[in-house]
Design an enzyme around this catalytic site. Structure first.
Site, PDB file in Angstrom:
ATOM      1  N   GLU A 132       1.022  -1.372   0.091  1.00 24.87           N
ATOM      2  CA  GLU A 132       0.194   0.155  -0.072  1.00 24.87           C
ATOM      3  C   GLU A 132       0.830   0.990  -0.113  1.00 24.87           C
ATOM      4  O   GLU A 132       1.949   0.847   0.454  1.00 24.87           O
ATOM      5  CB  GLU A 132      -0.965   0.165   0.930  1.00 24.87           C
ATOM      6  CG  GLU A 132      -1.715   1.130   1.291  1.00 24.87           C
ATOM      7  CD  GLU A 132      -2.735   1.301   2.783  1.00 24.87           C
ATOM      8  OE1 GLU A 132      -4.008   1.492   2.784  1.00 24.87           O
ATOM      9  OE2 GLU A 132      -2.222   0.676   3.565  1.00 24.87           O
ATOM     10  N   CYS A 157      -4.755  -3.427   3.972  1.00 23.44           N
ATOM     11  CA  CYS A 157      -4.388  -3.023   4.303  1.00 23.44           C
ATOM     12  C   CYS A 157      -5.168  -3.247   5.731  1.00 23.44           C
ATOM     13  O   CYS A 157      -5.411  -4.071   6.153  1.00 23.44           O
ATOM     14  CB  CYS A 157      -3.793  -1.839   4.717  1.00 23.44           C
ATOM     15  SG  CYS A 157      -3.022  -0.906   6.179  1.00 23.44           S
ATOM     16  N   LYS A 159     -10.177   0.591  -1.973  1.00 24.35           N
ATOM     17  CA  LYS A 159     -10.352  -0.489  -0.215  1.00 24.35           C
ATOM     18  C   LYS A 159     -11.519   0.519   0.478  1.00 24.35           C
ATOM     19  O   LYS A 159     -11.463   1.475   0.010  1.00 24.35           O
ATOM     20  CB  LYS A 159      -9.222   0.497  -0.114  1.00 24.35           C
ATOM     21  CG  LYS A 159      -8.804   0.364   1.571  1.00 24.35           C
ATOM     22  CD  LYS A 159      -7.299   1.287   2.271  1.00 24.35           C
ATOM     23  CE  LYS A 159      -7.637   0.948   4.217  1.00 24.35           C
ATOM     24  NZ  LYS A 159      -6.358   1.226   4.038  1.00 24.35           N
TER      25      LYS A 159
END
Length: 270
Positions: A43, A156, A113
């Protein structure tokens, strides 16, 4: 699906696009020379700086990041995950976007995300990802690769939400990508155990590229890019310096674990 080597790249990205892409290229080259056919970048691989600066430069970062991943995939004839970079939504917001690119340079999967990191960490740092990032609204995709298996995408903070990975395993995932820029404070206690849990409960491989070290100001990340097998065994750990974690992804090992522990077949609430 055949046995092959995968690489989880670990970087110390900074607020400098050109410097980050040069570092990423060097590590991709290292991974390829060690035999990797599937490579994951972490990321924020192309830019890790102040939120306001990220938004200000977002258009350039997005264009250069996408071009870079496609160029590297073609040049080295490997499949690459660009694990997260900003793509503009409007003048004030971006999507935190991951893309998967095949050796022909074609994008085959994209994920924005969904879970945003808005947390007051006990070390004194406050993170408000939603101040500049618009949450994605679609569950991550599976890419069905004949050579590399069924690849599931995430980014993440998603790792704390097991329902997302249940969706991926329900859709047939065999390998989970979890690129991250995990904070140093939370990483020391939670990073490894969360990744092992996601791998074990879904009997999947987990490939977790990572950021490490100091990036700017008080921003420190944990490092320890990992590759974990479906039993939860750590196959490779990049430590706390920039580098590469490389391990074999084996269909026979996947089949063995799923035969020995057929928990996916025993689910009641799907």
């Amino acid at each position: 699906m055949k046995s092959y080597l995968a690489a989880a790249i670990q970087m110390t990205s900074v607020p400098d696009l050109a410097k980050n892409l040069a570092q990423a290229e060097e590590l991709i080259d290292l991974a390829v020379r060690r035999g990797a056919e599937l490579i994951g970048l972490p990321e924020n691989f192309s830019f890790l700086g102040e939120e306001s600066e990220k938004v200000h430069q977002a258009e350039a970062i997005a264009v250069e990041s996408e071009k870079f991943v496609k160029t590297m995939a073609q040049r080295y004839q490997v499949t690459i995950l660009g694990g997260g970079f900003p793509v503009p939504v409007n003048q004030a917001q971006v999507y935190n976007t991951a893309i998967l690119v095949e050796p022909n340079g074609q994008e085959v999967a994209r994920y924005q995300k969904v879970h945003l990191f808005d947390v007051n960490v006990p070390d004194g740092n406050t993170y408000q990802e939603s101040s500049t990032v618009k949450a994605g609204e679609v569950l991550p995709p599976i890419y069905h690769s004949e050579k590399l298996g069924n690849l599931g995408l995430s980014v993440c903070y998603d790792v704390r939400f097991p329902e997302l990975y249940r969706h991926l395993s329900y859709k047939g995932a065999e390998v989970l990508f979890i690129p991250a820029a995990f904070t140093a404070y939370t990483g020391k206690d939670h990073w490894q155990i969360l990744l092992q849990a996601r791998a074990i409960e879904n009997t999947c491989y987990a490939i977790a590229p990572a950021q490490t070290g100091r990036h700017y100001g008080m921003r420190h990340t944990h490092g320890h890019a990992l590759i974990i097998d479906p039993w939860g065994t750590i196959l490779a750990d990049a430590g706390d310096k920039p580098g590469v974690a490389i391990a074999e992804i084996s269909p026979s090992r996947l089949e063995q674990v799923r035969r020995q522990m057929p928990s996916l077949q025993h689910r009641v609430f799907i």
